[in-house]
Design a protein around this motif. Structure first.
Motif, short mmCIF file in Angstrom:
data_model
loop_
_atom_site.label_atom_id
_atom_site.label_comp_id
_atom_site.label_asym_id
_atom_site.label_seq_id
_atom_site.Cartn_x
_atom_site.Cartn_y
_atom_site.Cartn_z
N VAL A 123 -44.37 24.21 -15.92
CA VAL A 123 -45.30 25.33 -15.89
C VAL A 123 -46.29 25.16 -14.74
O VAL A 123 -46.55 26.10 -13.98
N ILE A 124 -46.84 23.96 -14.59
CA ILE A 124 -47.80 23.69 -13.51
C ILE A 124 -47.13 23.88 -12.15
O ILE A 124 -47.69 24.51 -11.24
N LYS A 125 -45.92 23.36 -12.01
CA LYS A 125 -45.19 23.51 -10.74
C LYS A 125 -44.95 24.98 -10.41
O LYS A 125 -45.12 25.42 -9.27
N MET A 126 -44.56 25.72 -11.43
CA MET A 126 -44.27 27.15 -11.24
C MET A 126 -45.54 27.91 -10.85
O MET A 126 -45.53 28.76 -9.97
N MET A 127 -46.65 27.59 -11.52
CA MET A 127 -47.92 28.24 -11.19
C MET A 127 -48.33 27.99 -9.75
O MET A 127 -48.77 28.90 -9.03
N LYS A 128 -48.19 26.75 -9.31
CA LYS A 128 -48.59 26.42 -7.94
C LYS A 128 -47.73 27.16 -6.92
O LYS A 128 -48.25 27.61 -5.90
N ARG A 129 -46.45 27.28 -7.20
CA ARG A 129 -45.57 28.04 -6.29
C ARG A 129 -45.95 29.52 -6.27
O ARG A 129 -45.80 30.19 -5.25
N MET A 130 -46.44 30.02 -7.40
CA MET A 130 -46.84 31.42 -7.49
C MET A 130 -48.28 31.64 -7.01
O MET A 130 -48.80 32.75 -7.10
N LYS A 131 -48.91 30.57 -6.55
CA LYS A 131 -50.28 30.60 -6.05
C LYS A 131 -51.27 30.98 -7.16
O LYS A 131 -52.23 31.73 -6.95
N ILE A 132 -51.02 30.44 -8.36
CA ILE A 132 -51.92 30.62 -9.49
C ILE A 132 -52.64 29.30 -9.73
O ILE A 132 -51.99 28.26 -9.87
N GLU A 133 -53.94 29.32 -9.76
CA GLU A 133 -54.72 28.12 -10.05
C GLU A 133 -54.48 27.71 -11.51
O GLU A 133 -54.76 28.47 -12.44
N PRO A 134 -53.95 26.48 -11.76
CA PRO A 134 -53.67 26.06 -13.14
C PRO A 134 -54.90 25.93 -14.02
O PRO A 134 -54.83 26.16 -15.22
N ASP A 135 -56.04 25.55 -13.44
CA ASP A 135 -57.27 25.37 -14.22
C ASP A 135 -57.93 26.73 -14.43
O ASP A 135 -58.40 27.36 -13.49
N ARG A 136 -57.97 27.17 -15.68
CA ARG A 136 -58.50 28.52 -15.95
C ARG A 136 -59.98 28.64 -15.58
O ARG A 136 -60.46 29.75 -15.29
N HIS A 137 -60.72 27.54 -15.56
CA HIS A 137 -62.14 27.58 -15.20
C HIS A 137 -62.34 27.89 -13.71
O HIS A 137 -63.42 28.33 -13.30
N LYS A 138 -61.31 27.67 -12.90
CA LYS A 138 -61.40 27.91 -11.46
C LYS A 138 -60.60 29.14 -11.04
O LYS A 138 -60.41 29.37 -9.84
N ARG A 139 -60.16 29.94 -12.01
CA ARG A 139 -59.22 31.02 -11.73
C ARG A 139 -59.93 32.37 -11.63
O ARG A 139 -59.47 33.38 -12.15
N ASP A 140 -61.05 32.42 -10.95
CA ASP A 140 -61.81 33.66 -10.85
C ASP A 140 -61.10 34.73 -10.03
O ASP A 140 -61.30 35.92 -10.24
N ARG A 141 -60.25 34.30 -9.10
CA ARG A 141 -59.62 35.26 -8.18
C ARG A 141 -58.62 36.17 -8.88
O ARG A 141 -58.42 37.31 -8.48
N ILE A 142 -57.99 35.68 -9.95
CA ILE A 142 -56.93 36.44 -10.60
C ILE A 142 -57.48 37.18 -11.82
O ILE A 142 -58.06 36.58 -12.72
#
Length: 305
Positions: free
Chosen positions: A87-106
């Motif tokens: 899941v983490i690998k897939m998120m990084k490839r999709m340019k999704i920040e895995p840490d929800r606390h740092k995911r303000d952009r999405i």
């Protein structure tokens, strides 16, 4: 093997609720997503309530180019713990920040579901915004909020009030949602078994039991979903009649097929319809002589425990 960028929704010609879009991610190879009946059910149920669903898999070569921001929800179906890393690998490839606390952009809400989530969502609480606890059939409509124009924080607060939905950072008590019946008219896609196992024939999966009461020590299924629900014999026979013209091989889906009180009648009906039933792992102490003979007659390779 390469696959298309995204598998598009079958809802293209239907009216979609408020234009809501859902990206259903499977953190494993496409061939394994084919046989993951829970994932197929989930996508089907989302489309039933009006979502426009698109599907992607970890072996997709275009993960980096997917337009994440156009989706209202992005979900990951997680069957077992080793997929957490995928899941983490897939998120990084999709340019999704895995840490929800740092995911303000999405602005999309990230959702997790699947067997291991039902058992314990806490290890992934810092990654996902929302968890579906229980049978997704009872929860998909909860994601159609009263006001989709709200901000993400307000949406999460509303979701936290829905049955079976656990929202990270909220102290909401969640009771697992459980179906009373698994009878259904839904027919999963034909599985290209040749791409999964060499020499195998194509077939269709049919869930006939959900849950298990055996409490085998090597398996957590009983501890996650103790009371089994059995699909009615009549509904199983109707399913076999519907798929007969398309396919004559059915993979039975359950924790232990011999727990079905109608398993012998199911074999008899399948033989009469010219359909081969493929059974999975079994408790040998609970198998009837007829089931053993039927499995042997069909030359099925099974695991007995």
């Amino acid at each position: 093997m390469e696959y298309s960028k995204i598998e598009f929704s079958s809802n293209e010609s239907k009216e979609v609720n408020n234009g809501l879009r859902w990206l259903a991610c499977y953190p494993d190879k496409y061939v394994y997503a084919q046989i993951a009946i829970g994932y197929q059910y989930f996508v089907h149920n989302l489309e039933l309530v009006g979502f426009k669903v698109e599907r992607i898999y970890i072996d997709n070569n275009n993960l980096e180019n997917i337009e994440i921001d156009k989706f209202d929800y992005i979900s990951f179906s997680i069957s077992y713990e080793p997929l957490y890393i995928e899941v983490i690998k897939m998120m990084k490839r999709m340019k999704i920040e895995p840490d929800r606390h740092k995911r303000d952009r999405i602005g999309s809400i990230l959702v997790a579901g699947g067997f291991s989530i039902n058992y314990n969502p806490v290890p992934l609480e810092n990654i996902f915004d929302v968890f579906c606890i229980g049978d997704s059939e009872l929860m998909v409509s909860s994601f159609i909020l009263r006001n989709q124009n709200k901000g993400k924080t307000e949406k999460l607060s509303e979701l936290a009030m829905q049955p079976g939905i656990f929202v990270s950072g909220h102290s909401n008590f969640v009771q697992k949602q459980k179906l009373l019946s698994i009878n259904t008219d839904y027919i999963p896609s034909i599985i290209d078994w040749k791409s999964v196992y060499k020499g195998a024939e194509n077939g269709i999966s049919m869930e006939h039991i959900r849950g298990c009461a055996n409490s085998c020590r090597f398996c957590i299924l009983s501890y996650s979903n103790k009371k089994p629900i059995v699909r009615s014999l009549e509904n199983c026979i109707e399913f076999m009649k519907k798929i007969k013209s398309k396919c004559n091989k059915i993979k039975l889906v359950s924790a232990s097929d011999c727990e079905n009180p109608f398993i012998d009648e199911l074999y008899t009906s399948a033989e009469q319809l010219g359909i081969t039933l493929c059974i999975g792992s079994q408790r040998i102490d609970k198998m009837s002589s007829k089931t053993i003979k039927s499995a042997k007659k069909k030359s099925e390779k099974n695991i007995y425990c």
